[in-house]
Scaffold this active site. Structure first.
Site, PDB file in Angstrom:
ATOM      1  N   LYS A 184       0.779  -1.243   0.000  1.00  0.00           N
ATOM      2  CA  LYS A 184       0.000   0.000   0.000  1.00  0.00           C
ATOM      3  C   LYS A 184       0.809   1.292   0.000  1.00  0.00           C
ATOM      4  O   LYS A 184       0.365   2.306  -0.537  1.00  0.00           O
ATOM      5  CB  LYS A 184      -0.957  -0.010   1.193  1.00  0.00           C
ATOM      6  CG  LYS A 184      -2.242  -0.782   0.912  1.00  0.00           C
ATOM      7  CD  LYS A 184      -3.328   0.152   0.469  1.00  0.00           C
ATOM      8  CE  LYS A 184      -4.451  -0.548  -0.245  1.00  0.00           C
ATOM      9  NZ  LYS A 184      -5.503   0.369  -0.675  1.00  0.00           N
ATOM     10  N   ASP A 195      -8.341   0.273   6.565  1.00  0.00           N
ATOM     11  CA  ASP A 195      -8.501  -0.965   7.332  1.00  0.00           C
ATOM     12  C   ASP A 195      -7.136  -1.498   7.736  1.00  0.00           C
ATOM     13  O   ASP A 195      -7.015  -2.605   8.222  1.00  0.00           O
ATOM     14  CB  ASP A 195      -9.356  -2.000   6.592  1.00  0.00           C
ATOM     15  CG  ASP A 195      -9.369  -1.770   5.112  1.00  0.00           C
ATOM     16  OD1 ASP A 195      -8.278  -1.492   4.568  1.00  0.00           O
ATOM     17  OD2 ASP A 195     -10.453  -1.860   4.502  1.00  0.00           O
TER      18      ASP A 195
HETATM   19  C1  PLP Z   1      -3.403  -6.241   1.399  1.00  0.00           C
HETATM   20  C2  PLP Z   1      -4.415  -5.560   0.557  1.00  0.00           C
HETATM   21  N1  PLP Z   1      -4.682  -6.060  -0.646  1.00  0.00           N
HETATM   22  C3  PLP Z   1      -5.594  -5.491  -1.455  1.00  0.00           C
HETATM   23  C4  PLP Z   1      -6.285  -4.360  -1.054  1.00  0.00           C
HETATM   24  C5  PLP Z   1      -7.344  -3.809  -1.959  1.00  0.00           C
HETATM   25  O1  PLP Z   1      -7.043  -2.583  -2.479  1.00  0.00           O
HETATM   26  P1  PLP Z   1      -8.233  -1.637  -3.000  1.00  0.00           P
HETATM   27  O2  PLP Z   1      -8.957  -1.143  -1.811  1.00  0.00           O
HETATM   28  O3  PLP Z   1      -7.545  -0.603  -3.773  1.00  0.00           O
HETATM   29  O4  PLP Z   1      -9.117  -2.483  -3.831  1.00  0.00           O
HETATM   30  C6  PLP Z   1      -6.031  -3.799   0.201  1.00  0.00           C
HETATM   31  C7  PLP Z   1      -6.722  -2.587   0.645  1.00  0.00           C
HETATM   32  O5  PLP Z   1      -6.582  -2.119   1.753  1.00  0.00           O
HETATM   33  C8  PLP Z   1      -5.069  -4.407   1.021  1.00  0.00           C
HETATM   34  O6  PLP Z   1      -4.771  -3.923   2.243  1.00  0.00           O
END
Ligand code: PLP
Length: 384
Positions: free
Chosen positions: A80, A108
């Site tokens: 992220k 989150d």
């Molecule tokens: C580990 C992880 N993968 C995928 C995502 C998904 O990203 P997005 O909210 O841009 O769809 C998040 C979002 O917080 C995440 O923390």
């Protein structure tokens, strides 16, 4: 508990009456080059590994399975910060004294950690709001970065985003959110551009393995900024012909799946406070700027029960033969879990056929986090 037949469901994307496919310019190779150049200036930057799971591919009857291991990103255990650091660098460039700014977000977990990390590098402060049900360990992981003030609210993710936006406005702080709204586009688009660095690395690494282009890709979605960013970038890179892409989401909060199923041009929202172990994917309102990319360039959407990601986490933690171990958390492993289940379990063989996975398939997956909930990881992977 879901019935077995409900553990995974796939649908075709309804595209019929929708707009003609228009490549997203902001995710073109040239448009995203400044994000890659910025990341390379960071002392913590190095390419994350692309794990070649050749023994697993053989067992599942496909040609290749490649997993980008984002647990190794910047020492932060998730992808992220690619987005937050790039967006904050652009904001800071306009400040007289970047250390006096305050950055606010809702998260989150992983995005908030990225914001706190990027703010701290500038000597600035951050304030982070988390949705109801967030685990204390995730709040603590953000606090441990340094000067971040973190609060777990009593709101779902999407309401926490609106709350953080108002809070930032009232106090004259910078709101740095990884999803957009009609009057808030620039920063979320910078964040999606930041995510494309991992896609660019992956295609270069695939070329190193002798793969010109993956045939299939599995991208997990919360609001879809990551999935849309990566898919939009690869749609540009492969001249409007990206890999066959399946968007994967938790069963009860599958807003991209429901949006695709509706066949409408605009996205569908899911309200309430759904529960899933995939904390990073627990978002009910698609980012309006990446939703059209998923609508126009993804081929399938899958909603997956929590068991699917548990299967993915265990499979990646216990590789076959000399395949490398990938430590993958709940929001990172669902794509691999889905591939495993539809290839290994005859109950789901129809999905393998629908998606077109066979002995010629070369699959690209992004494991977007490591063990961001260490206790949960141990319990799922080792049963303790
Ligand atoms: C580990 C992880 N993968 C995928 C995502 C998904 O990203 P997005 O909210 O841009 O769809 C998040 C979002 O917080 C995440 O923390």
């Amino acid at each position: 508990m879901h019935q077995k037949e409900n553990i995974v469901e796939l649908i075709s994307v309804v595209k019929g009456k929708l707009t003609k496919k228009c490549l997203p310019d902001f995710l073109a190779v040239e448009a995203t080059a400044p994000a890659r150049a910025f990341h390379k200036t960071l002392p913590e930057y190095s390419e994350t590994p692309l794990a070649n799971l050749k023994n697993l591919a053989k067992e599942l009857g496909v040609k290749g399975i490649y997993v980008k291991d984002e647990s190794k990103r910047f020492g932060l255990n998730a992808f992220k910060a690619l987005g937050a650091s790039y967006a904050i660098s652009k904001i800071a460039a306009k400040e007289d004294d970047p250390s006096k700014a305050v950055y606010v977000t809702a998260t989150d977990g992983n995005h908030g950690r990225g914001v706190a990390w990027a703010a701290k590098k500038l000597g600035a402060r951050s304030e982070v709001f988390m949705p109801i049900g967030s685990k204390e360990c995730r709040a603590e992981a953000i606090r441990s970065i340094g000067d971040a003030k973190v609060k777990i609210t009593d709101m779902n993710y999407d309401d926490a985003v609106r709350f953080a936006s108002d809070y930032a406005k009232k106090n004259g702080y910078h709101f740095v959110q990884d999803t957009g709204s009609t009057d808030y586009m620039e920063i979320p688009n910078d964040i999606s551009q930041g995510y494309t660095t991992m896609a660019f690395e992956a295609i270069e690494q695939l070329e190193g393995y002798g793969v010109d282009k993956p045939s299939h890709m599995f991208l997990q979605a919360g609001v879809g900024s990551m999935a849309g960013g990566v898919l939009g970038f690869l749609a540009n890179y492969y001249k409007a012909n990206p890999p066959v892409t399946t968007v994967t989401e938790p069963w009860d909060v599958a807003c991209i799946y429901e949006s695709m199923k509706s066949g409408e041009e605009g996205p569908t929202f899911i309200g309430g406070c759904p529960e899933t172990i995939m904390a990073g994917l627990n978002c009910g309102e698609p980012n309006p700027f990446t939703w059209p990319i998923l609508r126009d360039f993804a081929s399938f959407a899958a909603k997956c029960g929590d068991e699917v990601t548990r299967v993915g986490m265990r499979t990646l933690a216990n590789p076959i033969g000399d395949d490398p171990v990938v430590v993958s958390g709940e929001s990172g492993a669902v794509g691999l879990g889905l591939v495993y289940m539809i290839c290994a379990d005859p109950a789901y063989a129809k999905y393998k056929e629908i998606i077109g996975l066979d002995e010629n398939s070369e699959i690209l997956i992004f494991s977007t986090e490591g063990d961001t909930d260490p206790e949960g990881y141990k319990e799922i992977v080792y049963g303790k």
